[in-house]
Enzyme design. Structure first.
Site, short mmCIF file in Angstrom:
data_model
loop_
_atom_site.label_atom_id
_atom_site.label_comp_id
_atom_site.label_asym_id
_atom_site.label_seq_id
_atom_site.Cartn_x
_atom_site.Cartn_y
_atom_site.Cartn_z
N SER A 20 -9.81 1.44 2.76
CA SER A 20 -9.03 2.29 1.90
C SER A 20 -7.91 1.56 1.15
O SER A 20 -7.35 2.10 0.22
CB SER A 20 -8.39 3.41 2.74
OG SER A 20 -7.49 2.87 3.68
N SER A 39 -9.86 -0.82 6.98
CA SER A 39 -9.31 -0.69 5.62
C SER A 39 -8.59 -1.91 5.08
O SER A 39 -8.24 -1.93 3.91
CB SER A 39 -8.37 0.51 5.55
OG SER A 39 -9.14 1.67 5.43
N LYS A 47 0.85 -1.20 0.00
CA LYS A 47 0.00 0.00 0.00
C LYS A 47 0.89 1.25 0.00
O LYS A 47 1.90 1.29 0.72
CB LYS A 47 -0.90 -0.03 1.24
CG LYS A 47 -1.96 1.06 1.29
CD LYS A 47 -2.86 0.88 2.53
CE LYS A 47 -3.97 1.91 2.61
NZ LYS A 47 -4.86 1.72 3.78
N1 GLN Z 1 -13.42 3.69 6.42
C1 GLN Z 1 -12.72 4.14 7.56
C2 GLN Z 1 -12.37 5.60 7.42
O1 GLN Z 1 -12.67 6.16 6.42
C3 GLN Z 1 -11.51 3.30 7.81
C4 GLN Z 1 -10.28 3.75 7.12
C5 GLN Z 1 -9.07 2.92 7.47
O2 GLN Z 1 -9.16 1.88 8.11
N2 GLN Z 1 -7.92 3.42 7.10
O3 GLN Z 1 -11.83 6.20 8.27
#
Ligand code: GLN
Length: 485
Positions: free
Chosen positions: A154, A178, A79
């Site tokens: 994400s 994410s 990532k």
């Molecule tokens: N969907 C969550 C957010 O937008 C989780 C994001 C993540 O785990 N990085 O914060």
């Protein structure tokens, strides 16, 4: 059978017994990337020259008869919010568009030591904020199961890369789901470790008391292998646990007779797609038939998890992102008259909408008028949510829920209905609030799209998760299904 469609452990065995070289494995994966990447868009950067250099050195070492570990010669995608020395690390943000880190993250050092081959950096929601990978400043990533749908977020690029056989495994980061959400939506295994078990050194921070790096894998055995390499103490991360870790491979192929499973009813309530609920409950039946005891339980504070999560993570993000000001770090505007304008224009032009929204939310909840009402109360409820999990794990080895309440959405759907997007974090954010580990494992298909089952345990209880997940996988075949691309 193409080499790229094998699992990590299968390809490892073939390299070990001399059937194929690491270079051939790399050829196969890059060929696959050439074939499908235009459709999927999982990668932001490919590191071909570097990758071939590593492959050659691994092959040389193997020829000399050196004993090499499980990851030697295995292609991995990373990532793009995890620092890679000499390789661009953009966080999918204009702010860091040209940033080349001078150092490796702890996990990257570990992967390199193990001989894994970084083949590219993957797309994400800008600074890991989002649920669909639509918030990337550079491009969207498509779900390999349906190119009109999001891969989840994400870490959508890392999940799509593994699901489309463009990598044998990948790394993501999980602040509130994410890793688990895109794993569920792309039909693969995703693991969020106990907070502190994997060093955050070199992970570009979003919300430091929530963030954890973890793997995406093609199956549970691969996941256990990878965890063995990622875990471990690191002095450079002050929240890194000084613990000794067991060999997670020892948790494979175990009997689960007598294990106690709790089903928190709040995770099966309104808002969860009924088909997803049924698929997860069918999955639980498989475990029950293998001798596990299953009981419904209640975690009543679950309903506060989403607001608690957004209040605290936005405050931490506000603080973590302050360094990107065009002076110390990041993009610098061309248009400015004075210092203030330099800051304002650099940040206005460098950050995308979602990131600005989080910074504003964090700023708001931390003002002296609002601090007690929002931030302090959220911290108190965080404690209650943790306690509730602690009590549950006094009685149960693992808890099971859906990983995500809906199947992958079509592009644009989430921005049309922002509250659905935030509420859909309900199954995953409590786990980060509590700092416990959890895995998402494929448990079926709804309308042709993959569905994930989430298995959680107490902090440092990952062996129990692997046991249960592996038992499930040995008795089902969901992980063997591939998208047709
Ligand atoms: N969907 C969550 C957010 O937008 C989780 C994001 C993540 O785990 N990085 O914060």
């Amino acid at each position: 059978m193409n080499l790229y469609s094998l699992t990590l452990h299968e390809i490892r065995d073939k390299m070990r017994n001399g059937e194929i070289s690491s270079k051939e494995v790399l050829d196969s994966v890059y060929k696959r990337i050439e074939e499908v990447e235009d459709k999927i868009g999982a990668y932001l950067t490919l590191t071909k020259d570097y990758a071939y250099e590593v492959a050659e050195s691994i092959d040389r070492r193997r020829l000399k008869g050196e004993e090499l570990g499980d990851l030697a010669g295995i292609p991995v995608a990373v990532k793009d919010n995890i620092s890679t020395k000499g390789i661009k690390t953009t966080c999918a943000s204009k702010m860091l568009e040209n940033y080349v880190p001078p150092f490796d993250a702890h996990v990257i050092e570990k992967l390199k030591d193990a001989g894994a081959i970084i083949i590219g950096k993957t797309n994400l929601d800008e600074f890991a904020m989002g649920h669909s990978t639509e918030n990337s400043a550079f491009k969207i990533t498509k779900n390999p199961w349906d190119l009109e749908r999001v891969p989840g977020g994400s870490s959508g690029g890392s999940a799509a890369a593994v699901a489309a056989d463009e990598a044998y495994f990948s790394l993501g980061s999980d602040t509130g789901g994410s890793i688990r959400q895109p794993a569920a939506m792309c039909g693969i295994v995703g693991f969020k470790p106990t907070y502190g078990a994997v060093s955050r050194y070199g992970l570009v921070a979003f919300a430091s008391s929530f963030d954890q790096i973890g793997p995406f894998a093609k199956d549970v055995e691969d996941c256990a292998i990878i965890l063995n390499y990622l875990y471990g103490h690191d002095e450079r991360d002050s929240t890194s646990l000084p613990a000794e870790y067991e060999d997670f491979k020892a948790a494979l192929n175990k009997d689960i007779k007598g294990m106690k499973i709790g089903l928190p009813k709040e995770y099966f309530a309104e808002g969860i797609d009924p088909e997803i609920k049924d698929l997860v409950l069918n999955g639980v039946k498989v475990l029950e038939n293998l001798g596990a005891h299953v009981e419904e339980i209640s975690l009543p504070h679950t309903k506060y998890a989403v607001p608690v999560y957004y209040i605290i993570t936005s405050a931490e993000a506000f603080s973590n992102l302050a360094r990107f000001d065009g002076v110390r770090y990041g993009y610098r505007t061309k248009e400015y008259k004075d210092l203030e304008e330099l800051y304002v224009n650099s940040r206005s032009e460098g950050f995308g909408k979602e990131v600005k929204f989080r910074i504003l939310l964090g700023t708001y909840s931390l003002t002296s008028e609002n601090y007690d009402y929002y931030h302090k109360r959220a911290l108190k409820v965080r404690r209650l949510i943790r306690q509730e999990f602690d009590e549950a794990f006094n009685k149960y080895d693992v808890l099971i829920s859906p990983s995500y309440p809906i199947v992958a959405t079509k592009f644009g759907e989430q921005s049309e209905n922002v509250s659905i997007a935030y509420m859909s974090d309900i199954c995953t954010v409590p786990i980060n609030i509590a700092g416990i580990p959890a895995m998402s494992i494929p448990c079926g298909f709804s309308k042709g799209l993959p569905v994930g089952m989430q298995i959680m345990s107490k902090a440092m209880g990952e062996a129990a998760i692997i046991k249960v997940a592996h038992a499930f996988e040995r008795n089902t075949d969901y992980n063997k299904k591939k998208p047709s691309l």
